[in-house]
Each structure stands twice: as C-alpha cells, then as structure tokens.
Design an enzyme around this catalytic site. Sequence first.
Site, PDB file in Angstrom:
ATOM      1  N   GLU A 156       0.890  -1.168   0.000  1.00 17.59           N
ATOM      2  CA  GLU A 156       0.000   0.000   0.000  1.00 17.59           C
ATOM      3  C   GLU A 156       0.919   1.206   0.000  1.00 17.59           C
ATOM      4  O   GLU A 156       1.477   1.587   1.028  1.00 17.59           O
ATOM      5  CB  GLU A 156      -0.915  -0.031   1.232  1.00 17.59           C
ATOM      6  CG  GLU A 156      -2.122   0.889   1.122  1.00 17.59           C
ATOM      7  CD  GLU A 156      -1.820   2.321   1.525  1.00 17.59           C
ATOM      8  OE1 GLU A 156      -1.525   3.135   0.621  1.00 17.59           O
ATOM      9  OE2 GLU A 156      -1.861   2.625   2.716  1.00 17.59           O
ATOM     10  N   CYS A 176      -1.435   9.403   2.021  1.00 13.01           N
ATOM     11  CA  CYS A 176      -1.328   8.883   0.661  1.00 13.01           C
ATOM     12  C   CYS A 176      -2.628   9.069  -0.110  1.00 13.01           C
ATOM     13  O   CYS A 176      -2.621   9.186  -1.333  1.00 13.01           O
ATOM     14  CB  CYS A 176      -0.926   7.410   0.685  1.00 13.01           C
ATOM     15  SG  CYS A 176      -2.017   6.375   1.676  1.00 13.01           S
TER      16      CYS A 176
END
Length: 452
Positions: free
Chosen positions: A226, A260
């Site tokens: 991720e 993110c």
Amino acid sequence: MKLETWNPAIGELVEAYPSHDEAAIEARVELSHKTAKSWARVSMQERAAILLRLADLLDQRAEEYGRLITLEMGKPIAEAVAEVKKSAMGARHFAEKGPDYLAEQPIEGLNARVVYEPLGPIFAIMPWNLPFWQVLRFFIPTALAGNTVLVKHSDSVQGCAQALEQLILDAGAPEGLYQNLAVRRGAVAAIVADHRIAAATVTGSTEAGRAVASVAGEYGKKVVLELGGSDPFIVFADADFEKAVNTAVLSRFANNAQSCIAAKRILVETGIYDAFERAFVEAVKALRVGDPLDPETKLGPLARPSLVADTERQVTAAVKQGGRLLCGGKRLDRAGNYFAPAVISGLSHGAPIVREEIFGPVAMLFRFESEAEAIAMANASEFGLGATVWTKDEERIRRIVSELETGAVFINSFVRSDPRAPFGGVKASGFGRELGALGTRELTNAKLVFCE
C-alpha cells in the site's frame, strides 16, 4: 544505536529508544514462529474475544494515545484521538464480521470448498503518518486469520510502537502474537528473507515497497503493498459547489496534509473553475495553523524537518516551471516544522511536483474542458490509489468510474479507508488489499478441499 523521536511542534527530542541488535531480532522472529503454531490452533471465538478487549482498551485510552500520536508526529489532537477511536471501531468490526469473512466457502457444482488458513509470521513495515490506524488495520484481520505479526514501525514514532505492543498484550494476546522490531531500514531485507517469515506487507513510499517486494520475490514470498498516491479530485459543473469546496480542503489538508489518499490534484470543470479557485483559496487561508495540542488547530507541523525542506523545494520549483502560487508556500518563522498551506494553479501535468507524490500542505488546481479531458488528466500519473468524482449525473458516474485507473473511486465524497471495505491501489500505488472481506483473506492460504 538509538531510535529518536522528536516533537515536530517545537523541534525538541522526546525520547531515544534502544534499537534491537541481531540477537534480539533473532529472539523475536523465533518467538513469532513458535507462537504461530499455537495461535493457529486457537479458536476463532477466542481470537475475536481478544479483539473486543482490544477495542475496549482503545476507547478507554483514546485521549492518552491521541496525545502520544500528536507528540510524536504532530497531527491535531482531535484527529489523533479520532484515529484511535477508528482503530477501536475496526477491532469491533472484525471481531463481529471477521469470522464470516474467513468461513469456508463451498464451490457450487462441486463437492469442494475453500478454507482460509494462516500463513505464519507476517513482517510489516509501517509508516509514521497514522501510527495507530495503519498498524492496527493490518494487524487486526491478520491476527484474526491466525497469523502472528512482527512490525517495523517508523523510527520517529517509537513511543507509539511500544505502546501498541503493550496494548495488545494488555488485551490478552499471547506473547509473540504482536512484536515490535525496533530496527533501521538496513535490517529489513534480512528479516524478509528469513525462512520463518511467511509474507511481508509495506505501507509507505513506492521506493520502499519495491525494495521489499524485490527481496520477497527472490524468496518466493507473498507481499502486499500500500504505497504512495497522487489522488485526483474531479469536480464537474453540476456538483454541490459548497460541499465540494469544503470536502476538497478537508481531503487535502487533513492529517497535516500527510496522507497517501489525500486529494493532491484538484481538477475543476472550466465553467465553475474561477469561482471554485476563489472559494478554495479563501478556505485554505482560513485554516488555523498552530500548536497541534490546541483543539482549535486545523493544521499542525510536518513530521520532520526534511519534509519541510522537500515541500519548499517542490513549491519553489513549481513556481519556476510556470505555476501560480495563490497562497502560502513558505516555511513559517517559528520553532517546529511549520509550513504555510499553499495552493498552486497553472501547472502542466508534466511538472515534477505533479508527477511526484507531495507530502506537505500543498494543493494543485487544474482546469478541464470536457469529461474526456478530466479522465485523461486523472490518469496522467504513475499512481493509482484513489479518486473522487463530484457530479449529479448518474450516466457520467457510470462512464467515468470504469475509466479511472485507481483502486477506489468515491462519488461526491472523499477517499478514506473503512474496516468494512477493501482498500488498496494499482500501478505505482501497489497491489493487494487490506480491510473488508478481501483484506481479511489476503494473508491466508486459500486452500481447496476436494472430495470425490
């Protein structure tokens, strides 16, 4: 060797923690390997009961842990406490629904079923920006599935790292189920390669993820990544204007703009662009920057001095390359890692600041003329984590969702993770999924059992 945590609000050392040497790493890996064998035999009901106790402790200690998070990485205290409570919600969700996610699956038409079995010790490399939620969203379903966990947390949040290890023991977990590895980056490859480690997962930069995936691939081990993102936030002229503006500000600047899944590229249809730009800039100027322990603060310091320097470098370069700085864009003259929130317009999608992931309080505004242009601009990135689309047109939603190269699309909302839904990206944002049913099964052996 010490791992130091610094208070980013005042630039002072909080604590220096001893790192683990080779002997300590060996002992922890061996304990994880040993515990994995016994933990795999613990009933699902017993595992779920530990998660419920974990949830209760997180709620009870939310203020304490929230203050620790703020002290070490600088996010506003209200957001830090909310992070802890979200972790509690996640623990309850998987305690209640996780056993169903992991239940054996019959295969229609065959006398066969799929059973989900643990892999063993899982090594996780975790970031500093959400020091409780990022770790627990991985740990909770992974442990429920019967795996043990070793976590290399970021150097800068070692207080959080140690608190998490003690928290899970306090919830009744056996020793070895969750262990913190206080090690630097240089120790990671050898741990991934260790024959007792079954798989690895990384939440962090694209570079870090690729490095770990390279080692894991060499040894034939599964890895979940991720990684970074440069999420587009697409606003069409028929959107709820005020809500879109306010949500864009929230999405970009929450968590001190260090996420993110933040809305880093805000794409606005030309018919409403000028009005949107004015409203957005005014809202950004109104953000209260200051002491993250003050409940009224909306934007605290960046986590490290290097992030301030990187952000300033990127903004300076963007202006030289034709960007128009509409507000902010400079470090603030005070103690700590403070940076005035910035808005930049007029950039091409080839500008370095657009191609790179920016991890500081900078929003980029772009104008588009058509749906096709919006899609092309949204996909003009190596990243593919999430995207947001603002429109009331149901036909447009159906068209654009299938065209966006991302792991998630949020309609008239902002990208975020939820324990009930799978989370992850494509392209340079990684692969594999966390959370939801898919994430719960990600780090398991989906074993086929076939009977003649």
